[in-house]
Design a protein around this motif. Structure first.
Motif, mmCIF file in Angstrom:
data_model
loop_
_atom_site.group_PDB
_atom_site.id
_atom_site.type_symbol
_atom_site.label_atom_id
_atom_site.label_comp_id
_atom_site.label_asym_id
_atom_site.label_seq_id
_atom_site.Cartn_x
_atom_site.Cartn_y
_atom_site.Cartn_z
ATOM 1 N N VAL A 136 43.525 40.011 35.449
ATOM 2 C CA VAL A 136 43.079 39.522 36.757
ATOM 3 C C VAL A 136 44.291 39.365 37.674
ATOM 4 C CG1 VAL A 136 43.124 37.100 35.961
ATOM 5 C CG2 VAL A 136 41.771 37.707 37.970
ATOM 6 N N VAL A 137 44.105 39.763 38.921
ATOM 7 C CA VAL A 137 45.156 39.620 39.934
ATOM 8 C C VAL A 137 44.525 39.011 41.192
ATOM 9 C CG1 VAL A 137 46.609 41.536 39.095
ATOM 10 C CG2 VAL A 137 44.788 41.989 40.759
ATOM 11 N N PRO A 138 45.335 38.437 42.083
ATOM 12 C CA PRO A 138 44.761 37.985 43.355
ATOM 13 C C PRO A 138 44.030 39.160 44.029
ATOM 14 C CG PRO A 138 46.992 37.127 43.105
ATOM 15 C CD PRO A 138 46.774 38.100 41.971
ATOM 16 N N ILE A 139 42.895 38.871 44.666
ATOM 17 C CA ILE A 139 42.021 39.967 45.115
ATOM 18 C C ILE A 139 42.714 40.987 46.008
ATOM 19 C CG2 ILE A 139 39.699 39.017 44.814
ATOM 20 C CD1 ILE A 139 39.751 38.083 47.699
ATOM 21 N N ASN A 140 43.723 40.565 46.764
ATOM 22 C CA ASN A 140 44.390 41.527 47.646
ATOM 23 C C ASN A 140 45.378 42.435 46.906
ATOM 24 O OD1 ASN A 140 45.989 39.247 47.212
ATOM 25 N ND2 ASN A 140 47.115 39.538 49.121
ATOM 26 N N HIS A 181 35.288 43.621 38.412
ATOM 27 C CA HIS A 181 34.633 42.669 39.280
ATOM 28 C C HIS A 181 35.567 42.456 40.478
ATOM 29 C CE1 HIS A 181 32.389 42.395 35.633
ATOM 30 N NE2 HIS A 181 33.309 41.704 34.986
ATOM 31 N N GLY A 185 35.273 41.495 43.434
ATOM 32 C CA GLY A 185 35.165 40.276 44.239
ATOM 33 C C GLY A 185 35.988 39.135 43.703
ATOM 34 N N ASP A 186 36.368 39.200 42.440
ATOM 35 C CA ASP A 186 37.246 38.144 41.940
ATOM 36 C C ASP A 186 38.529 38.672 41.300
ATOM 37 O OD1 ASP A 186 34.251 37.428 40.332
ATOM 38 O OD2 ASP A 186 35.709 38.764 39.425
ATOM 39 N N ASN A 194 39.188 40.784 39.065
ATOM 40 C CA ASN A 194 39.169 41.021 37.615
ATOM 41 C C ASN A 194 38.938 42.500 37.335
ATOM 42 O OD1 ASN A 194 36.769 39.891 35.064
ATOM 43 N ND2 ASN A 194 38.613 41.091 34.829
ATOM 44 N N GLY A 217 49.277 37.729 38.615
ATOM 45 C CA GLY A 217 48.038 37.769 37.845
ATOM 46 C C GLY A 217 48.155 37.106 36.484
#
Lengths: 452, 452
Positions: free
Chosen positions: A336-340, A365, A367-368, A370, A405
């Protein structure tokens, strides 16, 4: 007290040859060590007696549900582990409509919970990929899934848990109260702790009224970067999609081949598949229009799906992993990383594909933030696969860390990601985690060697 | 290192007579003990040096913001406490629109945060009563407020916190990642820990796009029980009000007298004041109609408020406490019960009013079961007030516990509710809290004697 006295039913107590290999593995990890014994508990009292037995005999304990984990968290690694299998603690105790709370035992499969509440007009939003997984495992890993972008993860739906501690004591953490500033938040500490702090024996879940309507939209883009920009645009405009999935053409192609069905848009390199839900169709229709309008310049094609198309598109999305299994051995990650930074991260996996000679596909995903990066073995021989895979992962997690992330968005750390977690997070934080583990489980009895 | 070396600015270092009485009190608690010294830190580095100084000198530490607390959490109680006042760490570091994150120092007042983001089209939903309170204090108590029923409490908007630990180490807990199953949730452990586990020196907050429209409805009922039923009906039908406040006629009467303005409905014994927000006026209008239709038999009067009436009605609601101060000394509680026990709890306070001869009024966040019961001193002499108050509270918290409630929904435990918390929660849970405190702060240096 002997194990036979505690579990007075030979079918629920397995020792020696009776122990199936199933108990030595999860979805991806197998055969690390032997199992001492497996006890299939049916009540909290039995779990308490088993923990006390383990204390007396100085055994380690692993709590286990359906075994659908993917990080090795339920797999024995020392050989002296007693497995407490809670999959027979599978009663749905009841739905309290006044407080909108569902009380369940930990062994209830997620699919049963969803069916149970939906048939009564309620909704349990967390929706991790494996519907066979048990709710206890979902809580222990803070499982996420498709609908987290709007509704959050398992953590957000746990009102209270009954936990058997490594001391053999039982405690309820959390309550039916919606707000609390009454002491340390131990409930959230236990959620996602992967069986290392306590054994969950009962769960009170928050449920919502079932939204009346939904509508899905498929958008095609000529690059992952444009698709990611599209995701950010949707979120920044206050639209709250129920699900906001991104996948590459090369990814969905496996599902298409497997299902012998095609996605209704074939052009483009990357797709967003999004669903909007709510109680008013008009409002959903407006959101659908807003999505299309906001992205009309970025997307190369957009399509509001009719019921049939919606079902098919989501089926294709859900089938990615099953389809892949037909074609190759693989390893799926859940970074997972920050969405941007989503597009940058996916872009980097392509560089690693070149560099290490391992084919990758991505979906996730969006939107989050992931991503499910999938490393595919394909024709590589076993030795090359292991070596390249390790080098690939080392690079990948370095990049994840550099982007701010984390190694796991929703699957947990287990043993598979432990070494990476240790490298990626601040040693001060790791030390704090160890202090907390040691304070609650000083004999390191619960799921030793996992997570921290 | 001396204090003067650390804080090289006499205006930011107070000792002896320089220490104003302000530092010995919060809103309700005063003069328990003297203060050793007060250091007004401006940077995380200064906080670190101050913690190291306290370790060397074996001093205790209290972190303090605006001093608007109501549970005595910031008040010195031993006499050897060094107060680290962070109210000058008040920089809004920046809004990152891509990740919808606002980074702030802990001393920024809540009102500034709300203005800052709203002027840029964003929304920070938590809305505790005191707008002068600092965001650091909001995080330390997991402050709630009016909008928690739809949007949750402070906890739900903290993405990450920088914390100085009792060891003098600094760590960031949480991250900009929206999902995580990467180790123990230490961020949530720190949130609501009332300065007993670490000193918060930076906060990354999640913000939302500002909803475009809102509309309020006022409903009158002939009893608190009927009003509470109305609340449950609204929530069970999938309507998501931004705020859902309940107050008695006798409560709002104080505001009316003080403001010399009347609520637009005068009949009834209890009221619901609710706001609906969103991005589509049509959808809000429909929800308003749904609320009115659902409650047409239960309510004795309903009124959709125009902008002027809405402003006035919320002003009356917000003024309750200020108005009360004009009329009497009082103590405001913040007990919480499961939402279906709200009416029963309020009914019980009326029994206690009779039994103990202390006048009470009630108002509260009915959508989340959080009642503000207010005990009023009125003409009682000081001794009678103290004795009756204690007997009243003992009974009240016994009832809260019997209903499955907790002593604090949003103000925290501090010293004021500590004895009650100890009686109300399971000793096993209390023991776990103490183990965690001892693991992180073995010298009991941070805010000793508070919470646990």
């Amino acid at each position: 007290m002997s194990l036979q006295t505690i579990i007075n039913d030979p079918e629920r107590l397995l020792q020696g040859d009776q122990i199936s290999d199933v108990y030595k593995k999860d979805t991806y990890v197998a055969d690390v060590a032997e199992v001492q014994a497996v006890a299939l508990a049916k009540t909290t009292d039995e779990v308490v007696m088993l923990v006390n037995y383990a204390i007396e005999q100085d055994l380690k304990i692993i709590a286990r549900g359906a075994g659908t984990g993917v990080a090795g968290a339920q797999v024995p690694i020392h050989g002296d582990e007693l497995i407490i299998d809670v999959s027979q603690m599978k009663q749905i105790i009841g739905l309290d409509e006044a407080t909108m709370t569902l009380t369940v035992e930990p062994g209830v499969p997620l699919s049963e919970i969803q069916e149970y509440v939906e048939s009564r007009g309620y909704f349990y939003p967390p929706d991790p990929g494996s519907k066979h997984s048990t709710i206890g495992g979902n809580v222990a890993t803070n499982a996420g899934g498709m609908r987290a972008v709007k509704y959050g993860t398992t953590r957000d739906y746990v009102r209270a848990i009954e936990v058997v501690l490594p001391t053999g004591e039982t405690v309820e953490l959390g309550s039916l109260n919606i707000k609390s500033s009454s002491g340390y938040d131990l409930k959230n500490l236990l959620i996602g702790s992967e069986g290392t702090l306590g054994i969950i024996t009962k769960i009170k879940l928050k449920v919502l009224p079932l939204p009346k309507y939904k509508k899905s939209v498929l958008l095609a883009f000529d690059s992952v970067t444009n698709a990611t920009d599209g995701v950010l645009t949707i979120l920044a405009n206050g639209i709250e999609p129920t699900a906001l999935e991104l996948f590459e053409r090369g990814t969905i192609a496996y599902s298409e081949k497997f299902m012998k069905q095609n996605l209704p848009i074939q052009s483009g390199d990357a797709y967003i598949l999004t669903t909007l839900d709510g109680n008013e169709m008009e409002s959903i229709t407006k959101s659908v229009q807003a999505v299309k309008q906001l992205l009309q310049d970025k997307a190369i094609a957009t399509l509001s799906l009719n019921a049939e198309q919606e079902k098919q598109a989501w089926k294709l999305r859900d089938t990615i992993l099953v389809a892949l299994m037909e074609f190759t051995e693989f390893e799926m990650l859940d970074e997972v990383v920050p969405i941007n930074r989503f597009a940058e991260m996916i872009g980097y996996t392509k560089e690693l594909e070149e560099k290490h000679g391992i084919r990758v596909i991505n979906f996730g995903h969006a939107g989050d933030g992931n991503i499910h990066t999938v490393l595919m073995k394909e024709d590589l021989d076993h030795a090359a696969w292991l070596v390249r895979r390790e080098a690939f992962l080392a690079d990948l997690y370095k990049k994840v860390a550099a982007l701010g992330g984390l190694p796991s968005a929703e699957h947990g750390i287990g043993i598979v990601k432990k070494a990476y977690l240790e490298k990626m997070i601040d040693p001060v934080e790791l030390d704090l985690m160890r202090k907390v583990k040691n304070a609650i489980d000083p004999d390191n009895r619960l799921n030793p060697g996992k997570l921290v």
